[in-house]
Motif scaffolding. Structure first.
Motif, PDB file in Angstrom:
ATOM      1  N   ARG A  72     -23.009 -37.932  16.358  1.00  0.00           N
ATOM      2  CA  ARG A  72     -23.245 -37.195  15.133  1.00  0.00           C
ATOM      3  C   ARG A  72     -22.495 -35.868  15.161  1.00  0.00           C
ATOM      4  N   TYR A  73     -21.841 -35.556  14.046  1.00  0.00           N
ATOM      5  CA  TYR A  73     -21.174 -34.267  13.916  1.00  0.00           C
ATOM      6  C   TYR A  73     -21.164 -33.858  12.454  1.00  0.00           C
ATOM      7  N   GLU A  74     -21.023 -32.562  12.241  1.00  0.00           N
ATOM      8  CA  GLU A  74     -20.915 -32.026  10.883  1.00  0.00           C
ATOM      9  C   GLU A  74     -20.187 -30.688  10.968  1.00  0.00           C
ATOM     10  N   PHE A  75     -19.188 -30.498  10.124  1.00  0.00           N
ATOM     11  CA  PHE A  75     -18.541 -29.194  10.053  1.00  0.00           C
ATOM     12  C   PHE A  75     -19.498 -28.230   9.374  1.00  0.00           C
ATOM     13  N   ASP A  76     -19.601 -27.016   9.928  1.00  0.00           N
ATOM     14  CA  ASP A  76     -20.577 -26.047   9.440  1.00  0.00           C
ATOM     15  C   ASP A  76     -19.907 -24.738   9.040  1.00  0.00           C
ATOM     16  N   GLY A  77     -18.719 -24.825   8.490  1.00  0.00           N
ATOM     17  CA  GLY A  77     -18.066 -23.656   7.931  1.00  0.00           C
ATOM     18  C   GLY A  77     -17.068 -22.978   8.841  1.00  0.00           C
ATOM     19  N   PRO A  78     -16.312 -22.051   8.263  1.00  0.00           N
ATOM     20  CA  PRO A  78     -15.309 -21.296   9.021  1.00  0.00           C
ATOM     21  C   PRO A  78     -15.950 -20.252   9.925  1.00  0.00           C
ATOM     22  N   ALA A  79     -15.232 -19.911  10.988  1.00  0.00           N
ATOM     23  CA  ALA A  79     -15.718 -18.914  11.949  1.00  0.00           C
ATOM     24  C   ALA A  79     -14.525 -18.234  12.608  1.00  0.00           C
ATOM     25  N   THR A  80     -14.806 -17.102  13.233  1.00  0.00           N
ATOM     26  CA  THR A  80     -13.792 -16.369  13.998  1.00  0.00           C
ATOM     27  C   THR A  80     -14.347 -16.092  15.385  1.00  0.00           C
ATOM     28  N   LEU A  81     -13.550 -16.371  16.386  1.00  0.00           N
ATOM     29  CA  LEU A  81     -13.885 -16.045  17.771  1.00  0.00           C
ATOM     30  C   LEU A  81     -13.190 -14.740  18.123  1.00  0.00           C
ATOM     31  N   GLU A  82     -13.975 -13.727  18.467  1.00  0.00           N
ATOM     32  CA  GLU A  82     -13.446 -12.426  18.891  1.00  0.00           C
ATOM     33  C   GLU A  82     -13.344 -12.411  20.413  1.00  0.00           C
ATOM     34  N   GLY A  83     -12.271 -11.841  20.924  1.00  0.00           N
ATOM     35  CA  GLY A  83     -12.107 -11.688  22.365  1.00  0.00           C
ATOM     36  C   GLY A  83     -11.034 -12.575  22.961  1.00  0.00           C
ATOM     37  N   LEU A  84     -10.626 -13.606  22.235  1.00  0.00           N
ATOM     38  CA  LEU A  84      -9.554 -14.498  22.677  1.00  0.00           C
ATOM     39  C   LEU A  84      -8.662 -14.803  21.478  1.00  0.00           C
ATOM     40  N   HIS A  85      -7.388 -15.097  21.745  1.00  0.00           N
ATOM     41  CA  HIS A  85      -6.472 -15.473  20.673  1.00  0.00           C
ATOM     42  C   HIS A  85      -5.785 -16.794  21.022  1.00  0.00           C
ATOM     43  N   ARG A  86      -5.278 -17.459  20.011  1.00  0.00           N
ATOM     44  CA  ARG A  86      -4.642 -18.769  20.183  1.00  0.00           C
ATOM     45  C   ARG A  86      -3.207 -18.610  20.670  1.00  0.00           C
ATOM     46  N   VAL A  87      -2.823 -19.472  21.594  1.00  0.00           N
ATOM     47  CA  VAL A  87      -1.441 -19.573  22.037  1.00  0.00           C
ATOM     48  C   VAL A  87      -1.031 -21.037  21.971  1.00  0.00           C
ATOM     49  N   GLU A  88       0.239 -21.258  21.721  1.00  0.00           N
ATOM     50  CA  GLU A  88       0.752 -22.614  21.561  1.00  0.00           C
ATOM     51  C   GLU A  88       1.361 -23.123  22.856  1.00  0.00           C
ATOM     52  N   GLY A  89       1.218 -24.397  23.060  1.00  0.00           N
ATOM     53  CA  GLY A  89       1.810 -25.104  24.180  1.00  0.00           C
ATOM     54  C   GLY A  89       1.799 -26.576  23.843  1.00  0.00           C
ATOM     55  N   ARG A  90       1.816 -27.405  24.865  1.00  0.00           N
ATOM     56  CA  ARG A  90       1.694 -28.844  24.622  1.00  0.00           C
ATOM     57  C   ARG A  90       0.452 -29.117  23.788  1.00  0.00           C
ATOM     58  N   TYR A  91      -0.622 -28.382  24.065  1.00  0.00           N
ATOM     59  CA  TYR A  91      -1.840 -28.350  23.258  1.00  0.00           C
ATOM     60  C   TYR A  91      -2.192 -26.882  23.066  1.00  0.00           C
ATOM     61  N   PRO A  92      -2.802 -26.515  21.934  1.00  0.00           N
ATOM     62  CA  PRO A  92      -3.190 -25.108  21.756  1.00  0.00           C
ATOM     63  C   PRO A  92      -4.308 -24.730  22.728  1.00  0.00           C
ATOM     64  N   THR A  93      -4.309 -23.470  23.112  1.00  0.00           N
ATOM     65  CA  THR A  93      -5.379 -22.945  23.958  1.00  0.00           C
ATOM     66  C   THR A  93      -5.619 -21.494  23.571  1.00  0.00           C
ATOM     67  N   LEU A  94      -6.416 -20.816  24.368  1.00  0.00           N
ATOM     68  CA  LEU A  94      -6.777 -19.431  24.093  1.00  0.00           C
ATOM     69  C   LEU A  94      -6.365 -18.551  25.252  1.00  0.00           C
ATOM     70  N   ALA A  95      -6.146 -17.273  24.949  1.00  0.00           N
ATOM     71  CA  ALA A  95      -5.772 -16.279  25.948  1.00  0.00           C
ATOM     72  C   ALA A  95      -6.554 -15.002  25.654  1.00  0.00           C
ATOM     73  N   PRO A  96      -6.676 -14.115  26.647  1.00  0.00           N
ATOM     74  CA  PRO A  96      -7.465 -12.887  26.463  1.00  0.00           C
ATOM     75  C   PRO A  96      -6.942 -11.995  25.349  1.00  0.00           C
ATOM     76  N   GLY A  97      -7.908 -11.369  24.648  1.00  0.00           N
ATOM     77  CA  GLY A  97      -7.589 -10.373  23.636  1.00  0.00           C
ATOM     78  C   GLY A  97      -7.482 -10.956  22.240  1.00  0.00           C
TER      79      GLY A  97
END
Length: 134
Positions: free
Chosen positions: A23-48
C-alpha cells in the motif's frame, strides 16, 4: 510511514512497479532541509542546502520493497529517519553512497564509523528536517 522521495520514486508509475501489492499513497509536496540533490548514475543527496520532493505514505510491505529497490541490503543507499516539522513523526529518507553512484561532483561527508553515521551527523549539524509544502 512516510518516505521522502526526490528522484525516480516521485513518478507514480515507478512507485507502482516497485511496491507491487504494497500500500502506498502520495501525500503532497515536501522539502528536505539540510541536504541537497546531486546527480550521478542515480540521484542522491549531499550535505547542505535543501531539496524538493514528495511525501509517500507506505505500509511495511511497500517499505521493504523500496529498501530492495534502493539497494539498502547491498549498501548502495542507507535509509534514515528525519523529523517531520510541526509533528512528532519522522520521515524515512534514502541517501546513496557517493563512491558507488558515479557522481558528477565531489561530495564531502563528515567523519564517522559508517556512512549512515556520517549522514546522521550532517543532518544533526544542519537541524535537518522535512517540511510539508502546499
Amino acid at each position: 510511514m512516510y518516505v521522502f522521495v526526490y528522484g525516480t520514486l516521485t513518478d507514480p508509475g515507478r512507485v507502482e512497479s516497485v511496491v507491487g501489492d504494497g500500500r502506498y499513497e502520495f501525500d503532497g509536496p515536501a522539502t528536505l532541509e539540510g541536504l541537497h540533490r546531486v546527480e550521478g548514475r542515480y540521484p542522491t543527496l549531499a550535505p547542505g542546502g535543501s531539496v524538493d520532493g514528495r511525501l509517500l505514505d507506505v505500509d511495511d510491505a511497500a517499505l521493504e520493497r523500496l529498501d530492495r529497490y534502493e539497494g539498502v541490503d547491498t549498501g548502495l543507499y542507507v535509509r534514515l529517519g528525519v523529523p517531520l516539522a510541526d509533528s512528532d513523526a519522522s520521515v524515512q529518507v534514502y541517501v546513496g553512497r557517493p563512491d558507488r553512484l558515479g557522481l558528477g561532483e565531489r561530495v564531502e561527508w563528515s567523519d564517522g564509523a559508517t556512512f549512515a553515521v556520517r549522514v546522521r551527523t550532517a543532518l544533526e549539524r544542519s537541524n535537518g528536517m522535512v517540511h510539508r509544502r502546499e
